[in-house]
Enzyme design. Structure first.
Site, PDB file in Angstrom:
ATOM      1  N   CYS A 271       0.854  -1.268   0.368  1.00 60.26           N
ATOM      2  CA  CYS A 271      -0.020   0.456   0.320  1.00 60.26           C
ATOM      3  C   CYS A 271       0.805   1.182   0.099  1.00 60.26           C
ATOM      4  CB  CYS A 271      -0.469  -0.331   1.186  1.00 60.26           C
ATOM      5  SG  CYS A 271      -2.634   0.760   0.513  1.00 60.26           S
TER       6      CYS A 271
ATOM      7  N   HIS B   4      -3.422  -4.845   0.240  1.00 65.57           N
ATOM      8  CA  HIS B   4      -3.236  -5.766   1.785  1.00 65.57           C
ATOM      9  C   HIS B   4      -3.019  -7.917   1.656  1.00 65.57           C
ATOM     10  CE1 HIS B   4      -3.036  -2.118   4.173  1.00 65.57           C
ATOM     11  NE2 HIS B   4      -3.539  -1.450   3.292  1.00 65.57           N
TER      12      HIS B   4
ATOM     13  N   GLU C 178      -1.506  -8.605   2.994  1.00 68.08           N
ATOM     14  CA  GLU C 178      -1.287  -9.371   3.991  1.00 68.08           C
ATOM     15  C   GLU C 178      -2.601 -10.562   4.352  1.00 68.08           C
ATOM     16  OE1 GLU C 178      -1.015  -6.379   3.932  1.00 68.08           O
ATOM     17  OE2 GLU C 178      -1.407  -4.913   5.620  1.00 68.08           O
TER      18      GLU C 178
END
Ligand code: GLN
Length: 563
Positions: A381, A507, A509
């Site tokens: 990001c 993102h 993650e």
């Protein structure tokens, strides 16, 4: 009929209630049950999206674009249940709904009150997860029993327990049993008080899970059972884990927690199968490699601000059977030469998301080190946006290039506000949020990592790569590796001629799991291992630098309960 488990917490906050709920979810799934998980947060923010990461830790983004509590990240990592907007309910959201109804006249002249209107709305939110396809809903009540603000939630679940009946509703209380070092004793009194408090409210927990630093002896367990009015076989302990949070489900299973739950709820289901989970734990316990990576960010001093990033790094380690030591570096400190040296000694560099100008020059410097010294790099990001700025300034010669977020008057806005965002002034829930498709370009590191042409990833941003910069970027060796299917939004950029350099606008993650590492995190750690073994194109990091990094006190991602 869907059955309900309500989990409350006692004595102190930060006991790891979210982890315990996620672990219980995992155990029920291992018996073939279909579950949903949900968190009630007693604060007045409608969602945590407007809160500082220092206050609240990470904001976890769901597939459907809700900004939620980080415990939902645990739920999603430990289980395969659907995590959606409905899975996080705050006091703010409940009041917002009730007040809107009142303004519409839905209450037909009645006085609108906490009981029954607020509690009814809470009950509605809990029961909204019921479905013929769901066997058990696990609801975590945030905060600690005794807090003024959690009272309406406790009253709502008390009522639900009564209405649903004991075979359909189960109360689990998670409590702290402290060890007093000075007297060498374990203390049961705080738990007695906290259960007493629950009973005053009308909730009688049937299962007690005791968080503890040291193992609790059988006679103390007896005492806890007696004083809390919980049957001895339903009192469990959850000591701190040594290696990984992913051991918690196994620890609870060994004591029979899931067996107790299905007995109390009168559920008939198959025996538990945790074999795959156990294989994963074996991989965590017996790594064959070790790497050092750094996370250079703005909120690294807060344990939980990049929770999912640290977890995803750990998953990348599991996928590669490597122990990953994570060195957290505050972006503002990168200006110091010593810190720059430390960064250059790493096997991998990661710059996570963030907001605002502070620390952003430090992130840019860290990225320059990764680019010039050919250290594997993953940018997330704002990490991707900082790479665009770094490359524009240093490679394309665009002096003072910037994002309009950090410098509205920059002559070269290589990152700028998305057109759809320009007319939005309200802050809550208004970013580009949730899952969007991304088409991958063949021959790129990302395409190789994902082994797919089209992927879906979660977003949380207002600014984007400015298309006017594309040509110069590509001409100078930048690679557009992923974009929205219409080609308009740049989603992934890479660097040609670099061993492993990937920066993404989204993102990843949030979609990583311990037993299914996100491909980009697996690829990043894989590249870090390669560098560790062979160095960067032969000339890897110097031995003294590596040793210095080894000596560094490093925390291991995902290791401690609050890692
Ligand atoms: N601040 C940047 C934006 O709004 C990036 C946000 C992030 O890193 N999540 O676009």
């Amino acid at each position: 009929m869907t059955k309900h488990i309500f989990v409350t917490g006692g004595v102190v906050s930060s006991l790891g209630k979210g982890l315990t709920c996620a672990s219980i979810g995992r155990l029920l799934e291992s018996r073939g049950l279909r579950i949903r998980l949900q968190k009630m947060d007693p604060y007045i923010n409608v969602d945590p999206g407007t809160m500082s990461p220092y206050q609240h830790g990470e904001v976890y983004v769901t597939e459907d674009g809700a900004e939620t509590d980080l415990d939902l990240g645990h739920y999603e990592r430990f289980t395969s249940s659907a995590i959606t907007r409905e899975c996080n309910v705050t006091t703010g959201r409940v009041y917002d709904t009730v007040i809107k109804k009142e303004r519409r006249g839905d209450y037909l002249g009645k006085t609108v009150q906490v009981i029954p209107h607020i509690t009814d709305e809470i009950k509605r939110a809990i029961l909204s997860l019921d479905s013929p396809l769901v066997d058990v809903v696990i609801t975590e009540i945030g905060g600690t029993v005794g807090d003024i603000e959690s009272l309406p939630f406790l009253e709502a679940i008390r009522q639900l327990g009564f209405e649903l009946g004991s075979a359909n509703a189960l109360f689990i209380h998670l409590t702290l049993v402290p060890f007093l070092r000075a007297s060498g004793e374990i203390k049961t009194k705080p738990t007695q008080h906290s259960v007493g408090r629950l009973r005053e409210i009308g909730i009688i927990p049937q299962i007690l899970i005791c968080r503890t630093e040291v193992a609790i002896e059988p006679d103390t367990m007896e005492k806890l059972a007696l004083f809390s009015n919980v049957r001895r076989e339903y009192v469990f302990q959850e000591p701190d884990v040594e290696t990984s949070i992913y051991e918690v489900p196994l620890m609870l299973a060994e004591q029979g927690v899931d067996g107790a739950i299905v007995d109390l709820l009168k559920i008939s289901c198959r025996a538990s199968d945790l074999s795959a989970w156990k294989i994963m734990i074996e991989a965590i316990r017996n790594p064959t490699d070790q790497v050092d990576v750094t996370v250079v960010g703005k909120y690294v001093n807060h344990q939980d601000a990049y929770k999912s990033v640290y977890e995803a790094i750990a998953h990348g380690g599991i996928a590669n059977r490597a122990r990953v030591r994570v060195h957290r570096i505050e972006a503002q400190e990168v200006e110091s030469e010593a810190v720059q040296k430390r960064i250059a000694s790493m096997d991998g560099i990661l710059v996570p998301g963030g907001f605002g100008a502070r620390g952003m020059e430090g992130k840019i410097q860290a990225i320059r080190i990764a680019r010039e010294q050919r250290i594997p790099f993953l940018g997330l990001c704002v990490g991707m946006q900082c790479f665009a700025i770094e490359f524009a300034r240093d490679v394309c010669g665009l002096e003072r290039a910037n994002s309009t977020e950090f410098d509205p008057d920059t002559p070269h806005p290589v990152i700028s506000i998305m057109p759809q965002q320009e007319s939005i002034f309200e802050k809550g829930g208004t970013m580009r949020l949730g899952s969007y498709p991304c088409a991958l370009a063949e021959g790129t590191l990302s395409h190789k990592a994902y082994e797919a042409d089209l992927v879906y990833e979660r977003h949380r941003h207002r600014y984007e790569f400015d298309n006017r910069f594309r040509e110069a970027f590509v001409r100078q060796g930048g690679v557009i590796a992923g974009a929205s299917p219409d080609g308009k939004l740049v989603e992934i950029v890479e660097l040609s001629g670099h061993p492993w350099f990937v920066a993404v606008q989204f993102h990843p993650e949030f979609k990583s799991k311990p037993d299914r590492a996100h491909p980009l995190f697996a690829g990043f750690i894989g590249a870090a291992i390669k560098r560790r073994r062979h160095g960067a194109a032969g000339g890897g990091r110097s031995a003294p630098a590596a040793e210095a990094a080894d000596r560094e006190s490093a925390d291991r991602a995902g290791a401690g309960r609050n890692a």
